[in-house]
Write an enzyme that holds these catalytic residues in place. Sequence first.
Site, short mmCIF file in Angstrom:
data_model
loop_
_atom_site.label_atom_id
_atom_site.label_comp_id
_atom_site.label_asym_id
_atom_site.label_seq_id
_atom_site.Cartn_x
_atom_site.Cartn_y
_atom_site.Cartn_z
N ASP A 66 0.88 -1.17 0.00
CA ASP A 66 0.00 0.00 0.00
C ASP A 66 0.92 1.21 0.00
O ASP A 66 1.64 1.45 0.98
CB ASP A 66 -0.90 -0.01 1.25
CG ASP A 66 -1.85 1.18 1.28
OD1 ASP A 66 -1.56 2.22 0.63
OD2 ASP A 66 -2.89 1.09 1.96
N ASN A 93 3.14 3.05 -10.66
CA ASN A 93 1.92 3.11 -11.47
C ASN A 93 0.66 3.36 -10.65
O ASN A 93 -0.30 3.93 -11.16
CB ASN A 93 1.79 1.79 -12.26
CG ASN A 93 0.41 1.59 -12.81
OD1 ASN A 93 0.06 2.14 -13.85
ND2 ASN A 93 -0.42 0.81 -12.11
N TYR A 171 -6.97 15.52 -8.99
CA TYR A 171 -6.25 14.53 -9.82
C TYR A 171 -5.25 15.19 -10.77
O TYR A 171 -4.06 14.85 -10.74
CB TYR A 171 -7.26 13.70 -10.61
CG TYR A 171 -6.59 12.66 -11.50
CD1 TYR A 171 -5.91 11.57 -10.94
CD2 TYR A 171 -6.61 12.77 -12.89
CE1 TYR A 171 -5.29 10.63 -11.75
CE2 TYR A 171 -5.99 11.83 -13.70
CZ TYR A 171 -5.33 10.77 -13.12
OH TYR A 171 -4.71 9.84 -13.92
N LYS A 175 -0.88 15.18 -10.70
CA LYS A 175 0.07 14.73 -11.74
C LYS A 175 1.05 15.87 -12.07
O LYS A 175 2.22 15.60 -12.36
CB LYS A 175 -0.69 14.26 -12.99
CG LYS A 175 -1.56 13.02 -12.74
CD LYS A 175 -0.75 11.79 -12.29
CE LYS A 175 -1.61 10.54 -12.24
NZ LYS A 175 -0.87 9.35 -11.79
N THR A 206 -10.22 1.81 -18.05
CA THR A 206 -9.93 1.09 -16.80
C THR A 206 -10.95 1.52 -15.74
O THR A 206 -11.73 2.45 -15.96
CB THR A 206 -8.52 1.42 -16.26
OG1 THR A 206 -8.49 2.81 -15.89
CG2 THR A 206 -7.41 1.12 -17.26
N1 LIG Z 1 -6.75 5.15 -17.34
C1 LIG Z 1 -6.32 6.27 -17.88
O1 LIG Z 1 -6.93 6.78 -18.85
C2 LIG Z 1 -5.11 6.97 -17.36
C3 LIG Z 1 -4.68 8.13 -18.02
C4 LIG Z 1 -3.55 8.78 -17.58
C5 LIG Z 1 -2.85 8.27 -16.50
N2 LIG Z 1 -3.28 7.14 -15.87
C6 LIG Z 1 -2.49 6.66 -14.72
O2 LIG Z 1 -2.13 5.31 -14.92
C7 LIG Z 1 -2.00 4.66 -13.64
C8 LIG Z 1 -2.81 3.37 -13.62
O3 LIG Z 1 -4.17 3.72 -13.76
P1 LIG Z 1 -5.29 2.71 -14.30
O4 LIG Z 1 -6.05 3.47 -15.33
O5 LIG Z 1 -4.73 1.39 -14.63
O6 LIG Z 1 -6.23 2.63 -13.00
P2 LIG Z 1 -6.88 1.41 -12.19
O7 LIG Z 1 -7.33 0.33 -13.13
O8 LIG Z 1 -7.87 2.05 -11.29
O9 LIG Z 1 -5.64 0.84 -11.38
C9 LIG Z 1 -5.05 1.60 -10.36
C10 LIG Z 1 -4.15 0.70 -9.57
O10 LIG Z 1 -3.57 1.46 -8.49
C11 LIG Z 1 -3.79 0.71 -7.30
N3 LIG Z 1 -3.76 1.56 -6.11
C12 LIG Z 1 -4.53 2.62 -5.81
N4 LIG Z 1 -4.21 3.11 -4.60
C13 LIG Z 1 -3.22 2.31 -4.12
C14 LIG Z 1 -2.46 2.28 -2.93
N5 LIG Z 1 -2.69 3.16 -1.93
N6 LIG Z 1 -1.50 1.36 -2.78
C15 LIG Z 1 -1.27 0.45 -3.77
N7 LIG Z 1 -1.97 0.41 -4.92
C16 LIG Z 1 -2.93 1.33 -5.08
C17 LIG Z 1 -5.11 0.01 -7.50
O11 LIG Z 1 -5.27 -1.03 -6.56
P3 LIG Z 1 -6.74 -1.52 -6.06
O12 LIG Z 1 -7.22 -2.53 -7.06
O13 LIG Z 1 -6.43 -2.13 -4.72
O14 LIG Z 1 -7.61 -0.32 -5.97
C18 LIG Z 1 -4.91 -0.47 -8.93
O15 LIG Z 1 -4.09 -1.62 -8.94
C19 LIG Z 1 -2.45 5.70 -12.60
O16 LIG Z 1 -1.32 6.33 -12.03
C20 LIG Z 1 -3.25 6.69 -13.41
O17 LIG Z 1 -3.28 7.97 -12.84
C21 LIG Z 1 -4.39 6.47 -16.27
#
Ligand SMILES: NC(=O)c1ccc[n+]([C@@H]2O[C@H](COP(=O)([O-])OP(=O)(O)OC[C@H]3O[C@@H](n4cnc5c(N)ncnc54)[C@H](OP(=O)(O)O)[C@@H]3O)[C@@H](O)[C@H]2O)c1
Length: 248
Positions: A66, A93, A171, A175, A206
């Site tokens: 975490d 990530n 958010y 970043k 996601t």
């Molecule tokens: N999706 C997009 O369009 C997008 C665009 C730009 C940037 N991003 C960035 O890409 C990264 C991944 O995002 P995603 O879209 O794959 O989101 P996601 O599917 O919601 O996955 C987020 C991950 O972070 C984990 N997490 C959250 N808080 C945590 C904590 N305190 N300790 C450990 N793990 C934690 C979640 O675990 P749990 O399953 O336990 O919640 C999950 O594994 C993020 O940094 C996000 O800001 C995403």
Amino acid sequence: MTAQSRTEKTVALVTGANKGIGYEIAAGLGARGWSVGIGARDDDRREEAVRTLRAAGVDAFGVPLDVTDDASVAAAAQLVEEQAGRLDVLVNNAGVTGGMPQEPTLVTPETIRTVVETNVIGVVRVTNALLPLLRRSASPRIVNMSSSVGSLARQSATTDELSTGPVSAAYSPSKTFLNAVTVQYAKELQGTGILINLGCPGFVATDLNGFRGVRTPEQGAAIAIRLATLPDDGPTGGYFEDAGVIPW
Ligand SMILES: NC(=O)c1ccc[n+]([C@@H]2O[C@H](COP(=O)([O-])OP(=O)(O)OC[C@H]3O[C@@H](n4cnc5c(N)ncnc54)[C@H](OP(=O)(O)O)[C@@H]3O)[C@@H](O)[C@H]2O)c1
């Protein structure tokens, strides 16, 4: 896979690797024959991801993590040391949005605190805990998953929600903060061989956005994999998407 044979492979740790983009980053690095630590806070979700990756032939090992918890992060660093003795690549990530809507005139201090705690302080906490193991690597790399919504240049140039995301007081600024901190790491680590860069995955379907994104998690993972596998003369302190450099 024994800890002994793991020391002969490239070793990566991906935070938030149980689903979404993080899972695909782990799968992509694992497909290169790397050993990949699956950092995840929930035991069931982590074990499920490790099981699926192993079934696909990836040398995955679970790392309870975490990013908001000092003790959890310290234990994760210890586990990686026991499993591999060093770390070659860290992918920060894990991230949260804090939920929308998030207009500055309505946002609660608690929302901002929660988002910054994970997206910024979490990255610093994890990075600093793993740095001693990264310093043992011949070609250490750190990839911080940012977003183009953290670009002040883009935020101030357009109101188009597709390129800036919705109005967001927690958010997007988190970043921007992460970008600024990463530049400071790059300055401090200059000359150490550690390359640290920011990647934006694009708008990916996601949980983070209720699956409204238009790219697949695999496509989103590509930039992180590129930055994780940079050559020794690669960039550091940069901010990239698939198409190239993102303006700050
Ligand atoms: N999706 C997009 O369009 C997008 C665009 C730009 C940037 N991003 C960035 O890409 C990264 C991944 O995002 P995603 O879209 O794959 O989101 P996601 O599917 O919601 O996955 C987020 C991950 O972070 C984990 N997490 C959250 N808080 C945590 C904590 N305190 N300790 C450990 N793990 C934690 C979640 O675990 P749990 O399953 O336990 O919640 C999950 O594994 C993020 O940094 C996000 O800001 C995403």
